[in-house]
Design a protein around this motif. Structure first.
Motif, PDB file in Angstrom:
ATOM      1  N   GLY B 148      90.506  44.274  39.644  1.00 51.36           N
ATOM      2  CA  GLY B 148      91.781  43.816  40.196  1.00 51.36           C
ATOM      3  C   GLY B 148      91.595  43.202  41.566  1.00 51.36           C
ATOM      4  N   PRO B 149      92.632  42.475  42.065  1.00 50.19           N
ATOM      5  CA  PRO B 149      92.497  41.726  43.331  1.00 50.19           C
ATOM      6  C   PRO B 149      92.132  42.599  44.530  1.00 50.19           C
ATOM      7  N   ARG B 150      92.484  43.880  44.521  1.00 54.28           N
ATOM      8  CA  ARG B 150      92.129  44.747  45.645  1.00 54.28           C
ATOM      9  C   ARG B 150      90.859  45.569  45.398  1.00 54.28           C
ATOM     10  N   SER B 151      90.169  45.275  44.314  1.00 51.79           N
ATOM     11  CA  SER B 151      89.025  46.124  43.965  1.00 51.79           C
ATOM     12  C   SER B 151      87.918  46.044  45.018  1.00 51.79           C
ATOM     13  N   ARG B 152      87.800  44.883  45.680  1.00 54.60           N
ATOM     14  CA  ARG B 152      86.744  44.764  46.690  1.00 54.60           C
ATOM     15  C   ARG B 152      86.967  45.780  47.818  1.00 54.60           C
ATOM     16  N   GLU B 153      88.194  45.858  48.291  1.00 58.74           N
ATOM     17  CA  GLU B 153      88.495  46.804  49.379  1.00 58.74           C
ATOM     18  C   GLU B 153      88.334  48.241  48.903  1.00 58.74           C
ATOM     19  N   VAL B 154      88.779  48.486  47.677  1.00 57.51           N
ATOM     20  CA  VAL B 154      88.716  49.861  47.146  1.00 57.51           C
ATOM     21  C   VAL B 154      87.263  50.311  47.048  1.00 57.51           C
ATOM     22  N   VAL B 155      86.441  49.471  46.429  1.00 57.26           N
ATOM     23  CA  VAL B 155      85.044  49.882  46.225  1.00 57.26           C
ATOM     24  C   VAL B 155      84.333  49.988  47.577  1.00 57.26           C
ATOM     25  N   ALA B 156      84.599  49.016  48.450  1.00 58.68           N
ATOM     26  CA  ALA B 156      83.952  49.051  49.765  1.00 58.68           C
ATOM     27  C   ALA B 156      84.281  50.361  50.482  1.00 58.68           C
TER      28      ALA B 156
END
Lengths: 533, 417
Positions: B148-156
């Motif tokens: 999803g579009p926020r997955s980068r922030e979540v995983v980071a």
């Protein structure tokens, strides 16, 4: 000599086994006047349910169904007459080391079970099943039509042969290779080409030896593996089921259908001999001395009993007699039926009964099976036999009191030709039964405590009580040289016999044994088509 | 009975719908709540995490690992760089498709392959004369997709701080050996949603820690756990094919006509023919040069026609809310030319979509075909236009920021399409 002149029959069927009954039903359905004569007090032959011990119904001999042809079920309205099947849910095999394997209908779960022994086998198991099912689909037309006659010049025969040839030619190359392997190899060699784990191969190899006097390493046994993949229930191939009320439920439904079509059935009416004169059969003489005449007589018993027992070899051509004598029976199995006070518990899987709702194979290794065969070769019953066990009362409430159970154990090897002679079986019967219980006790430690009643059937009993020559459950071994146009005698595979007006309709004819009904139905059709009736 | 996945203690608590299914013999959630919709919208608008442990995994190590993978799969894996993943397929000896999956190069001599079906021994049986160790890690490695579009922030945010910057610049189909709360976790920028997304791989014993770390990191971003129903909607939108649904593996085919070449299912682009011999190469060369029988296409179904058919019955148009699977006939003017095997109403594109296989001459984008629909128990037809796949292909799927902004509200990952 008494004579029943009051009635005249188009056909008398000797033997009320399931094939005799199927044949009777088809003939009656075509408007023929048919009489079935059964020696015992009930019909069914080896597909019979009996309350041997009060409250407990045993499938005395055969115990699972699958091969009964779907078109027979439809033609004879068997469901209306009470035919019901309940599927076997799984195949369970316990091993002496406390491990066990259960093969379920759920492919993922089966894969997990097998991967405890071999992840390689687990990965390929589904492909094996699919391949066998595809092969069985190619072979199926063979069991649903009369055997081809390769030596015949009859255009219809040639057409039939051509169709089978085309069928074989259309096999993809990979299947043809498997097919040739099945025709020639041993069950073990065939399975070795697929699998590595002994624990998986051993119970699978067993379907190659059931009812034959061969070992799992004997060439030719691979074919019988395929025979077992031809079963189908409700259109699902390879599935086996229990008949509700025991396998007698199948026979009773067929008998009821035959009667509804107008066939007459007499039990406790053993046939002493056939009336043969001038190469023609005109009727039968009962044990009571009563003589019954008919346009045709149809034998629903095996070829040896028919020709040597009821006709008399003096009425037959030499070559025919010679071939009949060569036709192998060599019964190799017995049966132990148990009434149990409660559900048995396998030590390797306590606290659950899910794995007991199918069949249970005591076949812990290939060597175990081969050793069991070794003993039989020299006239002894196996000290540790292969057992195929079912507990149908787990899924059928009609055959045992609530909480109690019926356990059926198919036992191999029990050679008919026991050291010292087959007639020694009665004195060995209980020892044979003990061997089976001892074997099972290694997996069910308290089995002896919960046995309420035990019935032991040796090959001798199968012959004396059920008329199965040498105790062979298939009316002659299902090996390649005794199948199709060679069953029971080459040139006589189309249900006709050298005696005019005498026909055959049972498992000793094409396509062979098992609760299939095909011989009975195909025989009836052949008779009607030829104008014999 | 299926068995629980390593995430089961968490998913079981959250799965109030009790809507479970078996995926490769493992319990998988269809939708956590009453319906899958909010999980789907999380996938497309915030982020969602999906237990994808039932994927089969094979780890290959040793000097010849790349050589073996090149020998068995459609790609020349020797060219794959460390820290990169690739999508590929593998075929039988005749070049007929067996399965598709990804390969990640974790190290010079360490690769991880994913598959839809068990193929460990297929790979192992071809490992003759090569120095490779194969290990079936399917039951040892837990996998969590964060998409999803926020997955980068979540995983980071879930990773230990020293890996966060590398994660933010991890390119599409890149792989990163990272750490979460003190344990090793491989992150690949892959997924089955056609969106920005990652898949996290760790040993089973750390599965619950990983779930909790992602869950906590996702709290601020509207992360939801999602089930397979939401995943299936997004995978059809992404135009991805599914083994056993959109094509039959050559291993399972009952008749030759059920087998497909990679070219027929639209995986021709994963086949690298001009190299050293590999399994199925000569068959594949034939398939490529000969006109192959069929092609897999995307279909956009005409809404107005469907609406009119319902209208004729006095009904408003009605569609299933989840993706469908099956075999629906597809016609041209001359008769049946193929079948549609998956489809969905795309809530994002507002289009009625299907994936299917049709005769090759009907596969050109723009071709007008017809698909069967069932309207009030009547089998009718509506127009279906062959269109390019993926249907939904947002720039954020491939976009990677050059540096590592702490927040990416202005980057394309914040845009919808």
């Amino acid at each position: 000599m008494k004579q029943s002149a009051s009635k005249s029959y188009d056909a008398i069927i000797v033997g009320g086994g399931h094939n005799g009954l199927v044949c009777a039903a088809y003939l009656a359905r075509a408007g023929r006047k048919v009489l079935v004569l059964e020696k015992r007090h009930l019909v069914g032959g080896a597909a019979v349910s009996e309350e041997i011990f009060p409250g407990f119904t045993y499938s005395v001999c055969s115990y699972v169904v699958s091969l009964l042809r779907p078109w027979i079920i439809r033609d004879l309205n068997l469901v209306e007459h009470g035919y019901q099947t309940i599927p076997l849910e799984c195949s369970f095999s316990p091993y002496p080391d406390g491990r066990s394997l259960c093969r379920w209908s759920d492919a993922d779960e089966t894969r997990r079970e097998i991967s405890r022994f071999s992840t390689r086998d687990a990965e390929i198991y589904g492909t094996y099943g699919a391949t066998m099912a595809r092969l069985a689909a190619f072979a199926k037309p063979i069991i649903d039509s009369p055997a081809p006659q390769p030596a015949s010049l009859d255009p219809r025969e040639l057409l039939q042969l051509f169709r089978l040839g085309k069928n074989l030619r259309d096999l993809p190359a990979d299947l043809l290779e498997q097919e040739l392997g099945l025709m020639t190899m041993s069950a073990v060699d065939f399975l070795d080409a697929w699998f590595e784990s002994d624990q998986l191969k051993a119970p699978m190899a067993c379907s190659g030896i059931i009812g034959t006097f061969q070992g799992v390493r004997s060439p030719g046994t691979a074919y019988v593996l395929l025979h077992h993949y031809m079963g189908e229930i409700d259109g699902a191939f390879r599935s086996w089921g229990f008949a509700r009320g025991g396998t007698g439920g199948v026979s009773n439904a067929i008998a009821s259908s035959a009667q509804a079509f107008g066939a007459e059935i007499r039990t406790s009416a053993g046939v002493d001999r056939m009336l043969v004169a001038n190469g023609k059969c005109g009727g039968v003489v009962l044990d009571s001395g009563e003589e019954i005449r008919a346009r045709t007589v149809i034998s629903g018993v095996d070829p040896r009993l028919t020709f040597m027992g009821l006709v008399g070899s003096e009425h037959l051509p030499d070559e025919f007699v010679k071939e009949l004598t060569r036709f192998r029976y060599r019964g190799s199995s017995g049966k132990v039926n148990l009434a149990l006070d409660r559900l048995p518990e396998f030590a390797c899987r306590p606290g659950s009964s899910a794995h007991l709702r199918g069949d249970i194979a005591i076949a812990p290794s290939i060597d175990y099976l081969e050793r069991a065969y070794d003993e039989a070769k020299y006239g002894k019953f196996s000290r540790r036999p292969y057992l195929n066990v079912v507990i149908p009362s787990l899924v059928d409430s009609t055959i045992a009191p609530p909480g109690k159970h019926v356990m059926s154990c198919f036992v191999q090897y029990a050679p008919y030709d026991l050291e010292g002679g087959a007639e020694r079986w009665p004195e060995q019967r209980e020892a044979f039964g003990d061997t089976v219980i001892d074997t099972l006790e290694e997996y069910i430690p308290d089995l002896r405590e919960i046995i309420l009643h035990r019935q032991v059937l040796t090959p001798w009993d199968l012959e004396q009580e059920f008329g199965l020559t040498e105790g062979n459950i298939f009316h002659g071994e299902l090996s390649l040289e005794q199948l199709a146009f060679l069953r029971p005698v080459s040139g006589w595979a189309h249900y006709k016999t050298p005696i005019n007006n005498l026909w055959m309709c049972a498992s000793g004819t094409h396509p062979g044994g098992g609760i299939m009904g095909a011989p009975g139905a195909l025989a009836a059709k052949a008779m009607l088509k030829s104008g014999a009736l | 009975m299926p068995v629980p996945s390593p995430f089961h203690p968490r998913t079981a608590d959250l799965c109030t719908s009790l809507a479970w299914k078996s995926w490769a013999g493992i319990f998988a959630v269809e939708h956590f709540g009453t319906c899958h919709e909010r999980e789907y919208y999380a996938l497309r608008h915030t982020a969602a995490m999906i237990d994808v442990t039932p994927l089969y995994k094979i780890d290959l190590t040793g000097p010849d690992a790349a050589k073996l993978l090149a020998r068995v799969t459609s790609r020349d894996i020797t060219k794959l760089d460390v820290g990169r993943c690739t999508y590929l397929c593998w075929c039988d000896d005749d070049g007929m498709l067996l399965d598709d999956g990804t390969v990640t190069r974790l190290d010079d001599e360490h690769f991880r392959l994913t598959a839809a079906e068990p193929y460990f021994h297929w790979f192992e049986s071809h490992a003759r004369g090569v120095d490779v160790e194969l290990s079936d890690t399917s039951a040892r490695i837990a996998s969590l997709a964060v998409q999803g579009p926020r997955s980068r922030e979540v995983v980071a945010a879930a990773l230990e701080p020293e890996f966060q910057s590398a994660l933010r610049t991890l390119p599409f189909f890149g792989a990163l050996a990272a750490r979460v709360r003190g344990f090793d976790c491989v992150v690949t920028r892959t997924g089955y949603t056609g969106d920005l997304g990652y898949e996290l791989w760790t040993a089973n014993e750390f599965a619950l820690e990983l779930w909790d770390a992602v869950d906590l990191a996702g709290f601020a971003h509207g992360l939801l756990p999602a089930g397979l129903s939401a995943l299936d909607v997004s995978r059809v939108e992404a135009g991805f094919i599914l083994a056993g649904v959109d094509y039959t593996s050559a291993r399972d085919a009952a008749i030759p006509a059920q087998k497909s070449s990679p070219y027929e299912v639209g995986l021709g682009w994963t086949v690298e023919l001009d190299r050293e011999d590999f399994i199925g190469r000569s068959g594949l060369a034939k398939s490529r040069s000969n006109p192959h029988r069929r092609a897999t296409v995307g279909l956009v179904l005409d809404w107005n026609e469907l609406e009119r058919l319902f209208e004729a019955e006095g009904l408003p148009p009605e569609l299933p809310s989840t993706a469908w699977r099956g075999g629906v006939p597809v016609y041209s003017a001359s008769g049946q030319v193929g079948r549609a095997t998956s489809g969905v109403w795309s809530p994002t594109l507002k289009q009625n979509l299907a994936i299917g296989m049709v005769g090759r001459s009907h596969a050109k984008v723009g071709t007008k075909l017809e698909m069967e629909v069932l309207v009030e128990y009547q089998r009718l037809r509506i127009s279906a236009t062959v269109s390019k796949r993926p249907f939904f292909d947002p720039p954020r799927k491939r976009f990677t920021p050059k540096n590592s902004p702490s927040s990416s509200h202005s980057s394309p990952s914040g845009e919808l399409v």
